[in-house]
Scaffold this motif. Structure first.
Motif, PDB file in Angstrom:
ATOM      1  N   TRP F  39     -67.098  94.637  75.881  1.00 10.17           N
ATOM      2  CA  TRP F  39     -66.165  94.492  77.154  1.00 10.17           C
ATOM      3  C   TRP F  39     -64.886  95.505  76.814  1.00 10.17           C
ATOM      4  N   ALA F  55     -58.601  93.572  71.602  1.00  8.82           N
ATOM      5  CA  ALA F  55     -59.121  92.030  71.515  1.00  8.82           C
ATOM      6  C   ALA F  55     -60.555  92.401  71.435  1.00  8.82           C
ATOM      7  N   LEU F  58     -61.929  93.082  68.016  1.00 12.68           N
ATOM      8  CA  LEU F  58     -62.038  92.042  67.188  1.00 12.68           C
ATOM      9  C   LEU F  58     -63.231  91.124  67.822  1.00 12.68           C
ATOM     10  N   ARG F 234     -60.133  78.710  69.690  1.00 12.15           N
ATOM     11  CA  ARG F 234     -59.876  79.835  70.241  1.00 12.15           C
ATOM     12  C   ARG F 234     -60.988  80.321  71.252  1.00 12.15           C
ATOM     13  N   VAL F 235     -60.693  80.314  72.707  1.00  9.22           N
ATOM     14  CA  VAL F 235     -61.832  80.907  73.548  1.00  9.22           C
ATOM     15  C   VAL F 235     -61.811  82.304  73.424  1.00  9.22           C
ATOM     16  N   TRP F 236     -63.021  82.776  73.042  1.00 11.38           N
ATOM     17  CA  TRP F 236     -63.329  84.167  73.024  1.00 11.38           C
ATOM     18  C   TRP F 236     -63.937  84.723  74.092  1.00 11.38           C
ATOM     19  N   PRO F 237     -63.707  85.808  74.606  1.00  4.61           N
ATOM     20  CA  PRO F 237     -64.434  86.267  75.756  1.00  4.61           C
ATOM     21  C   PRO F 237     -65.981  86.326  75.330  1.00  4.61           C
ATOM     22  N   GLY F 238     -66.333  86.744  74.432  1.00  2.28           N
ATOM     23  CA  GLY F 238     -67.927  86.860  73.950  1.00  2.28           C
ATOM     24  C   GLY F 238     -68.599  85.458  74.078  1.00  2.28           C
ATOM     25  N   MET F 240     -67.670  83.344  76.420  1.00  2.00           N
ATOM     26  CA  MET F 240     -67.525  82.879  77.482  1.00  2.00           C
ATOM     27  C   MET F 240     -68.918  83.154  78.494  1.00  2.00           C
TER      28      MET F 240
END
Lengths: 240, 240, 240, 240, 240, 240
Positions: F39, F55, F58, F234-238, F240
């Motif tokens: 993303w 981000a 990462l 930690r909420v990671w976009p990957g 979600m």
């Protein structure tokens, strides 16, 4: 590839030790040989010695009959680096700057462990003029002279002194250490294991950086301060 | 009082001219004599020359048979200053720093007019490490080599080049000029009159500062980086 | 040559002591006299006092009937220096910068010993704006007020306080000391002997620098920030 | 809340204009009044004037009979700020620093447009000692004296000069402009519209910052350099 | 006026506490509401967290349906500030810079009290790039993690840790303290009373500065580095 | 040895080009593979994009299933470097710092040629925080966006823009050039030949430095700011 490593003083045993250290970092196919000045001090500790070694090393480089692809200058904080850049047609890397460049990649600030406190200002100047002094947290002396190092390291007392100096560097904010004397070649792995933080050896760092410049086809810029020396009458000690 | 003035190169005519300039600034009762290195380059223009002169001047100082009360080192931006401080028991003033110290008293920023642009980085380093670089607005080259100066000044072309360089320094914020070459001795009064702003000559500034230190009973500090050189084996070219 | 020395406060006994100190440094043929402001504080300790003295000294300079060739401003870290450069047609040397300029010639870093810690920021600013702050390792207060100095020095307690402050400056890297108060005139030789490192007195340094500028024909630059004051209506306290 | 705004010069019409500008920024319920020194210059342009105004403003503050909650010092680049912090029991904001603080929030670098080029060094010093000089790209003079501003702005020529100065600031990297003279009060909105980038007026910025400190219960720190002035004998012009 | 306050982490209770703190500083008529990122870490402690929060906050800002006049970014030393300046059409104030700007008005040097020592470099960078780091004497960790603060402050242990950290900041020269964590909202008045020196809270400082920019009609400069983002394809987590 | 090279944007063709460039510098036996974020923006030009890429990179590193010995981060001036150092157990080299480190070995000052002028402040910050910004003479934009580069270089117009930018860098004092965009991979040899001065490519420099760290047994320091991330939610976009 052939890399020359110049010792700054006249002590051939130190040249040999430095070359041995350099070889541990060289890539397969890279050959390393040493250059020892024909005159100057037996060790460099202070400004007088440093300026003497600068001219002596330049004299040795001028008269070195062997070809090489890059020069590593081994003399932590000693003068002469920029003169070699003018003189030679190959890349020049000084171990002072080399250690600092790699250290910057490993932690926020680095500390330099050196021999005598009297050398601190020289090393600070050398890092500053190399453009890599901003993250130096401290230069700390161990109190051991250059020619005392071998014996001290042999007896174990040397490691103790280095650890004490490392503590002072840590207190000043260092997260990485640089070994600030060519005579400390070989100490890095043991010290790193003992202290639990990265320890950079300038000689091995210098070899890798020199190889990198050669491989990438990069050489000293001639368009500014490192233009070739002007032709003129110079009386060199090596010719006297 | 006796003040020694060391030329950085082997050209005795330049030593003589520098000594003549130095004498114009000396107080009644102050005697000035010159020291010329026995080896090194005929003029110093760039890093290689500079490091060569540093050792050559130290060698000449080591073997100078005459007594003196202070040393003025004439070689603008050349190396060696700190080595002489270690070596000698008398105060040492370098003309690079001397010109800058007085310039700071006369205007907010100063500019240095020197010979070749390639020397700019050396001079910037020298001012920085002397602790007096903060107010240097610019170091500007005239494009005239050290040994071309005499002829150029004789024909009037030299003054033109200096005036052009001065314009560039002014544009960069300089309110005072420092003559950045020992070979410009004697030019300051004329240039000052022509340009309408103060022009400091490093040699005469150095003589006055050296006299001041002697008169005030001040000498080099031995408690830190300028401690006496350690006794050790050193091979000097002058002994070879 | 006639040199005026301006005290920053209204205490005439301090002016007299400063003038006595100044005379010890003056060359044969140089005459020194003092200027004392007609208003302002009896001693300068802090920002309010400093700004008050700046205007009071300028007022005194404006109305001083005596001719002189150079001005030495005695008030360590006090304001006003640049205003005097605008106002006067003779060179102006402030003892703050004077001490620092000479100290830079004697060691790598210098420390300033002053009266109260509250003055440290002022002194740091003054050194910075004079262009000579880069090598200042520390400004250290002794805890003695300006008007307490004489008694403290008389009893021996003063020397002890100075020695303690010197230790702190040394620990911060100072290799040379500068006496940071005009009221310390005369202390330098004794302190230097006691501590074993050079001690620079700003007043005597200022006298020598002022003499040097006059002798070399150097005056304040008028082409920039120190141009002559613009003609306009100004109500001066001295005229009220 | 009551905010005092001190003009640095004796021209009451300028005080009135500054107060009018300040009022445009004041919150509902905030009262603004002006303080004009009883002595000093009619305008401040250069170091001599600046030091004169510093003492004159402090004298006026000392004797001001009216109570207030915060002081805004209107005199761009003029001295005295730290003295007022010592003297007063309320927060003190100088318009020089105020403009710079807000400018830093709006762009990467800011430029200052001021009256005469001779004031540049003063303004640079003031920003530096306030701790907010790092992002100042340039201080640029318009060539208009303080007392010429009103007429110039009336005729339209003033806006042209400001626009030219703004172009120079932009070329030096400024992305935001600060109006560097209290006499430019009221110009910001028009200049901002004309140039298409933010223009900060120091007076209005100062009022908002002063209000903020009062509202947040923040006052000058007494534990260091801004401790209360020591009790001592001071002769003030206002008492003479 | 409506001010948005963005929390940097996903802990809504912290957003609520920050908003409560922000409201204590808001002027009558100013409405404050909070924005909490939908993803990222539950607290920000270190570089990984910081970069994660930067993008998460930008994503939240991009999708926030409510209008507002200015943004206060609450996340001490966290990244993202400049991105929000590009993205939004309203002024943006980060609490890191906000605390420092006000602190500079209250004392000569300030210290920052933060959670963990590992955050020191981040905070130093943030102050430096905001142009307001010059007067930062020290950033000192209390050893308390972000989510431990509430309990620690409840038990009284937190105040002790803050006082110890304050002592270290004072020893480094700080005369003013800045609370270096949004989770310390509300602590400032008590700590200020206990320590006897000004304590600035970044959140309340940020609210006042944001209000000031809005009131003065000042917005982010678009002529340089904070120009609007270029139109292009961006995959945002919030859209995934 | 396996080296991962992370592209900062989502454009896989750019990842492929960067990997191709990286391979030209890899030693025999070194394998290089690319990582592309899932993303974020299709190119990084400005602060918003930069924080988004930090981000996203990462997140991609966190979820990369392949093992590797060192990471080279390709995104000139983009954020995230320090987060990767925290996250990973292998050395991390960013191409921004890599180019600068080698450039310092080749000339006195270097210049960076980048895409858009809006990125200059980001690159300056990145060099500064990496500790290698002191000798950066200028960062100069070519005016070509990241995704325009390929076409521009194909038509020859790109080389002209680079040459113009190089002239500006030279005028600012650069003696060496650094290519300030991963999209310029492959351009260095041709530009170096055309301009007659060394041109450093950050990607190839990064590969050599990463190899050097691995070979020398050097890894990121864990004793300070780059300690491992704290365990937390930690909420990671990957995810979600």
């Amino acid at each position: 590839m052939r890399i020359a490593v110049s010792n700054c003083n006249t002590t051939r045993a130190m040249t040999d030790a430095i070359v041995r250290g350099a070889r541990t970092a060289a890539s397969p196919g890279t050959e390393v040989f040493g250059i020892t000045p024909a005159w100057g001090p037996e060790s460099a500790e202070g400004w007088l010695d440093s300026y003497l070694t600068a001219a002596a090393v330049l004299d040795a480089l001028r008269t070195c009959p062997e070809p090489y692809d890059a020069l590593v200058m081994a003399g932590f904080g000693e003068h002469g680096r920029e003169g070699a850049r003018e003189l030679l047609d190959v890349p020049v890397v000084d171990i002072t700057e080399a250690g600092a460049h790699l250290a910057c990649l490993l932690g926020r600030r680095y500390g330099v462990l050196t021999t005598l406190d009297r050398s601190r200002a020289q090393i600070e100047d050398s890092l500053h003029t190399a453009g890599v002094g901003a993250h130096c947290a401290a230069v700390v002396g161990t109190g051991l002279g250059v020619l005392e190092l071998e014996a001290a390291l042999g007896s174990g007392a040397g490691m103790g002194r280095l650890a004490e100096a490392a503590d002072r560097a840590r207190a000043a904010g260092a997260e990485v250490l640089v070994l600030g004397c060519a005579g400390l070649a070989g100490v890095a792995p043991g010290l790193q294991a003992k202290l639990g933080l990265p320890v950079v050896d300038g000689v091995t760092a210098g070899v890798r950086l020199a190889e990198s410049l050669v491989t990438l086809g990069l050489g000293t810029s001639r368009v500014g301060t490192y233009a070739k020396p002007l032709p003129k009458r110079r009386v060199w000690p090596g010719d006297m």
